[in-house]
Scaffold this motif. Structure first.
Motif, PDB file in Angstrom:
ATOM      1  N   UNK A   1     178.103  35.305  69.521  1.00  0.00           N
ATOM      2  CA  UNK A   1     177.204  34.247  69.068  1.00  0.00           C
ATOM      3  C   UNK A   1     175.795  34.789  68.836  1.00  0.00           C
ATOM      4  N   UNK A   2     175.354  35.682  69.718  1.00  0.00           N
ATOM      5  CA  UNK A   2     174.031  36.299  69.521  1.00  0.00           C
ATOM      6  C   UNK A   2     174.010  37.133  68.245  1.00  0.00           C
TER       7      UNK A   2
ATOM      8  N   UNK B   1     172.559  37.842  62.501  1.00  0.00           N
ATOM      9  CA  UNK B   1     172.958  37.956  61.096  1.00  0.00           C
ATOM     10  C   UNK B   1     172.386  36.812  60.271  1.00  0.00           C
ATOM     11  N   UNK B   2     172.415  35.601  60.817  1.00  0.00           N
ATOM     12  CA  UNK B   2     171.852  34.455  60.105  1.00  0.00           C
ATOM     13  C   UNK B   2     170.363  34.669  59.845  1.00  0.00           C
ATOM     14  N   UNK B   3     169.694  35.235  60.848  1.00  0.00           N
ATOM     15  CA  UNK B   3     168.268  35.509  60.689  1.00  0.00           C
ATOM     16  C   UNK B   3     168.038  36.575  59.618  1.00  0.00           C
TER      17      UNK B   3
ATOM     18  N   UNK C   1     166.587  38.178  54.162  1.00  0.00           N
ATOM     19  CA  UNK C   1     166.997  38.797  52.899  1.00  0.00           C
ATOM     20  C   UNK C   1     166.796  37.831  51.736  1.00  0.00           C
ATOM     21  N   UNK C   2     167.109  36.555  51.945  1.00  0.00           N
ATOM     22  CA  UNK C   2     166.914  35.553  50.905  1.00  0.00           C
ATOM     23  C   UNK C   2     165.439  35.441  50.526  1.00  0.00           C
TER      24      UNK C   2
END
Length: 326
Positions: free
Chosen positions: A75-76, A81-83, A88-89
């Motif tokens: 989960x961490x 990765x989401x961050x 990146x976006x």
């Protein structure tokens, strides 16, 4: 797959053994799995480090559910990765904005069809951009003699990128590079990947043509350090392209020897020298165009006069015309 979380096959075997036989000691595991005790100890340490084992009294080990232990870890990582994706976006958006600004300024800069590039650094940057944009054809004149081995090696990644994209590369050097082993080896390397290299006795100037849409020529033919002109006028690019094609058709592939000529006929080098003498070029100008030393030009001129049986350049020109050499 387990290697991604740091569990190799031996560690996995030890963990499975303890799942089936929780009461086994280190010695039991080594004996039953055939692993060395040092390997078992290393596996136990790794499993303990991952909190997949709890060491109990009496040198026994209690397995812990991987879901309980590793789920928070995953989960961490997912949160990280989401961050990273969000960052990146944002960076892509910033890149798009900068690219738009650059494109708008570049369009304004070349509205006239000719962009003046002052100095060597400005030329290098624009050539790098052209190399990235080229998709069909790159044609190049390289006067001035052989390039250094370091310069050839520096250009290898760019040339390889061109060729891997299917870009046709044609380069014309001076005949003088035929005696330069690094250049010959580089030409052979290019040929093995589809590049084409030829030579001529003299070249009018340094020039790069990209995709039949862009030409780059020096501001000052005699001093390329002053910068270059980047030309996009279709008529001018086409005219320079036809110049390249005429030179290319009469050039000799590097690695091939010029065809034998009649005994009385001048060599390609002599013919080029005669034409430049007839045009009134100085010895210094001829040396630059042929990529040789001033001493070589004067020696070749003297040899040509001796061969023609004359005492002056003027007489050499007249005799060359009489023989049909010019």
């Amino acid at each position: 797959m387990l290697e991604t979380i740091g569990i190799d096959q031996s560690t996995h075997d030890v963990y499975r053994s303890l799942l089936l036989h929780p009461s086994w000691t280190l010695e039991d595991i080594a004996r039953e799995t055939g692993l060395a005790e040092a390997d078992v100890r290393s596996a136990l340490d790794r499993l303990t480090q991952l909190s997949l084992l709890h060491e109990a009294a009496g040198h026994q080990f209690v397995p812990v559910s991987p879901e309980i232990v590793l789920s928070p870890l995953l989960q961490r990582r997912e949160a990280e990765l989401d961050e990273q994706r969000a960052r990146l976006s944002q960076e892509r958006a910033a890149l798009a904005a900068l690219t738009s600004d650059y494109a708008n300024m570049a369009a304004h800069r070349v509205d006239s069809g000719v962009e003046r590039l002052e100095g060597v650094d400005a030329v290098r940057v624009r050539l790098m951009e052209l190399a990235h944009q080229s998709r069909v054809d790159v044609r190049t004149f390289v006067p001035g003699g052989a390039l250094s081995a370091a310069a050839l090696e520096a250009g290898r990644p760019l040339d390889e990128r061109h060729l891997s994209r299917g870009v046709r590369m044609r380069t014309v050097y001076l005949d003088s590079v035929r005696n330069d082993q690094p250049t010959v080896e580089y030409a052979n390397w290019l040929a093995s990947r589809g590049g084409e290299t030829r030579t001529v006795p003299a070249l009018p100037m340094r020039m790069i043509l990209s995709d039949h849409t862009t030409a780059v020529i020096p501001i000052d033919i005699d001093d390329s350090r002053k910068g270059a002109l980047l030309i996009r006028y279709p008529g001018m690019v086409r005219a320079l392209g036809e110049l390249f094609d005429m030179v290319w058709e009469n050039a000799v592939p590097l690695g091939s020897a010029p065809q034998d000529a009649p005994p009385d006929a001048p060599t390609d080098r002599e013919a080029a020298l005669l034409k430049m003498l007839a045009a009134g070029l100085t010895d210094e100008g001829i040396a630059r165009k042929m990529g040789v030393s001033l001493r070589t030009v004067r020696r070749n001129t003297a040899e040509l006069q001796r061969r023609l049986g004359v005492q002056s350049r003027f007489q050499a020109g007249a005799e060359a015309v009489r023989r049909g050499w010019l």
